[in-house]
Design a protein around this motif. Structure first.
Motif, PDB file in Angstrom:
ATOM      1  N   ALA A  82       0.849  -1.200   0.000  1.00 27.04           N
ATOM      2  CA  ALA A  82       0.000   0.000   0.000  1.00 27.04           C
ATOM      3  C   ALA A  82       0.886   1.251   0.000  1.00 27.04           C
ATOM      4  CB  ALA A  82      -0.917   0.002   1.211  1.00 27.04           C
ATOM      5  N   PRO A  83       0.542   2.252  -0.815  1.00 28.31           N
ATOM      6  CA  PRO A  83       1.378   3.455  -0.878  1.00 28.31           C
ATOM      7  C   PRO A  83       1.064   4.489   0.199  1.00 28.31           C
ATOM      8  CG  PRO A  83      -0.327   3.568  -2.546  1.00 28.31           C
ATOM      9  CD  PRO A  83      -0.466   2.224  -1.873  1.00 28.31           C
ATOM     10  N   VAL A  84      -0.122   4.378   0.853  1.00 27.88           N
ATOM     11  CA  VAL A  84      -0.523   5.373   1.854  1.00 27.88           C
ATOM     12  C   VAL A  84      -1.087   4.680   3.090  1.00 27.88           C
ATOM     13  CG1 VAL A  84      -1.021   7.156   0.133  1.00 27.88           C
ATOM     14  CG2 VAL A  84      -2.851   5.650   0.915  1.00 27.88           C
ATOM     15  N   GLY A  85      -1.079   5.418   4.177  1.00 23.51           N
ATOM     16  CA  GLY A  85      -1.679   4.964   5.427  1.00 23.51           C
ATOM     17  C   GLY A  85      -2.338   6.143   6.113  1.00 23.51           C
ATOM     18  N   GLY A  86      -3.130   5.837   7.150  1.00 26.49           N
ATOM     19  CA  GLY A  86      -3.829   6.895   7.870  1.00 26.49           C
ATOM     20  C   GLY A  86      -3.462   6.915   9.341  1.00 26.49           C
ATOM     21  N   GLY A  87      -3.435   8.126   9.905  1.00 19.82           N
ATOM     22  CA  GLY A  87      -3.130   8.311  11.318  1.00 19.82           C
ATOM     23  C   GLY A  87      -4.237   9.075  12.013  1.00 19.82           C
ATOM     24  N   TYR A  88      -4.389   8.781  13.315  1.00 22.78           N
ATOM     25  CA  TYR A  88      -5.517   9.311  14.069  1.00 22.78           C
ATOM     26  C   TYR A  88      -5.084   9.607  15.500  1.00 22.78           C
ATOM     27  CZ  TYR A  88      -7.116   6.591  10.150  1.00 22.78           C
ATOM     28  OH  TYR A  88      -7.233   6.068   8.900  1.00 22.78           O
ATOM     29  N   ALA A  89      -5.797  10.501  16.157  1.00 20.06           N
ATOM     30  CA  ALA A  89      -5.556  10.855  17.559  1.00 20.06           C
ATOM     31  C   ALA A  89      -6.631  11.850  17.967  1.00 20.06           C
ATOM     32  CB  ALA A  89      -4.174  11.484  17.742  1.00 20.06           C
ATOM     33  N   VAL A  90      -6.639  12.191  19.221  1.00 22.42           N
ATOM     34  CA  VAL A  90      -7.430  13.313  19.710  1.00 22.42           C
ATOM     35  C   VAL A  90      -6.430  14.325  20.251  1.00 22.42           C
ATOM     36  CG1 VAL A  90      -9.128  14.091  21.401  1.00 22.42           C
ATOM     37  CG2 VAL A  90      -9.432  11.880  20.270  1.00 22.42           C
ATOM     38  N   ILE A  91      -6.549  15.566  19.794  1.00 19.17           N
ATOM     39  CA  ILE A  91      -5.670  16.633  20.275  1.00 19.17           C
ATOM     40  C   ILE A  91      -6.527  17.592  21.083  1.00 19.17           C
ATOM     41  CG2 ILE A  91      -4.117  18.516  19.651  1.00 19.17           C
ATOM     42  CD1 ILE A  91      -3.560  16.994  17.021  1.00 19.17           C
ATOM     43  N   ALA A  95       7.763   8.132  10.609  1.00 21.39           N
ATOM     44  CA  ALA A  95       9.023   7.481  10.246  1.00 21.39           C
ATOM     45  C   ALA A  95       8.879   6.449   9.132  1.00 21.39           C
ATOM     46  CB  ALA A  95       9.649   6.833  11.477  1.00 21.39           C
ATOM     47  N   ALA A  96       7.694   5.872   8.968  1.00 16.81           N
ATOM     48  CA  ALA A  96       7.508   4.837   7.955  1.00 16.81           C
ATOM     49  C   ALA A  96       6.989   5.382   6.629  1.00 16.81           C
ATOM     50  CB  ALA A  96       6.550   3.755   8.480  1.00 16.81           C
ATOM     51  N   SER A  97       7.020   6.706   6.460  1.00 20.77           N
ATOM     52  CA  SER A  97       6.539   7.291   5.199  1.00 20.77           C
ATOM     53  C   SER A  97       7.417   8.441   4.756  1.00 20.77           C
ATOM     54  CB  SER A  97       5.089   7.772   5.343  1.00 20.77           C
ATOM     55  OG  SER A  97       5.016   8.939   6.127  1.00 20.77           O
ATOM     56  N   LEU A 122       4.574   5.219   1.740  1.00 23.71           N
ATOM     57  CA  LEU A 122       4.943   4.289   2.804  1.00 23.71           C
ATOM     58  C   LEU A 122       6.203   3.519   2.446  1.00 23.71           C
ATOM     59  CD1 LEU A 122       1.595   2.715   4.097  1.00 23.71           C
ATOM     60  CD2 LEU A 122       3.033   4.438   5.203  1.00 23.71           C
ATOM     61  N   LYS A 123       7.101   3.391   3.400  1.00 19.74           N
ATOM     62  CA  LYS A 123       8.368   2.678   3.214  1.00 19.74           C
ATOM     63  C   LYS A 123       8.264   1.219   3.638  1.00 19.74           C
ATOM     64  CE  LYS A 123      10.736   6.941   4.537  1.00 19.74           C
ATOM     65  NZ  LYS A 123      11.568   7.568   5.568  1.00 19.74           N
ATOM     66  N   GLN A 124       7.188   0.883   4.335  1.00 17.46           N
ATOM     67  CA  GLN A 124       6.998  -0.478   4.834  1.00 17.46           C
ATOM     68  C   GLN A 124       5.522  -0.707   5.094  1.00 17.46           C
ATOM     69  OE1 GLN A 124       9.312   0.439   8.386  1.00 17.46           O
ATOM     70  NE2 GLN A 124       7.544  -0.042   9.668  1.00 17.46           N
ATOM     71  N   GLN A 125       5.138  -1.952   5.155  1.00 17.52           N
ATOM     72  CA  GLN A 125       3.778  -2.315   5.528  1.00 17.52           C
ATOM     73  C   GLN A 125       3.586  -2.017   7.009  1.00 17.52           C
ATOM     74  OE1 GLN A 125       2.880  -6.490   5.100  1.00 17.52           O
ATOM     75  NE2 GLN A 125       0.706  -6.185   5.491  1.00 17.52           N
TER      76      GLN A 125
END
Length: 158
Positions: free
Chosen positions: A44-53, A69-71, A117-120
């Motif tokens: 996969a070329p992209v990933g998603g990140g989530y949090a509450v700020i 770090a992985a992208s 993405l540099k890795q799965q």
């Protein structure tokens, strides 16, 4: 008898040092609750990140960028529905974090997009990253990778 208070203090200390307490990040008046990412299929070329700020200040702040770090790339994206069609676009100029308010990043709305993405990303992994704010500066965080279809952290730490 003196061992009981000592044991109680040690038990309380162990409880407070659990991963739940360790996976929130605080810098000044900002608190980042449980940064996480979804696992990705191989290649996969992209990933998603989530949090509450959460912003505990009387003044707003702004998330202006970050790193993962992985992208190769990092962007803030907003999903919206118009005429029954879901669309996604980068948030230009950063995302406001209101005074005494919070912003929630989740898979069906505002989220962080990790490009190149540099890795799965595999469930159980932890990946270093940063979140960069206009006032609070750069905050180092660690994204915990949840399952491929996760809609929220599987072990909500806050």
């Amino acid at each position: 008898m003196k061992l009981i208070p000592l044991f109680s203090a040690l038990a309380l200390g162990a409880l407070l040092a659990t991963p739940a307490a360790a996976h929130d990040y605080k810098a000044g008046t900002l608190v980042i609750h449980h940064p996480w990412a979804r696992a990705t299929p191989q290649g996969a070329p992209v990933g998603g990140g989530y949090a509450v700020i959460e912003n505990t200040s009387d003044q707003p702040d702004k998330l202006t960028g970050g790193s993962f770090a992985a992208s190769a790339g990092f962007a803030i994206h907003q999903m919206s529905m118009k005429d029954g069609v879901m669309s996604m676009a980068p948030v230009e100029g950063g995302l406001d974090i209101p005074a005494h308010g919070k912003v929630e990043f989740n898979p069906s709305a505002t989220h962080l997009m990790f490009t190149g993405l540099k890795q799965q990303l595999k469930k159980g992994d932890e990946v270093d990253g940063t979140l960069v704010f206009e006032k609070a500066g750069t905050i180092n965080v660690r994204f915990k990778v949840e399952s491929l279809g996760a809609k929220a952290p599987e072990h909500d730490d806050h």
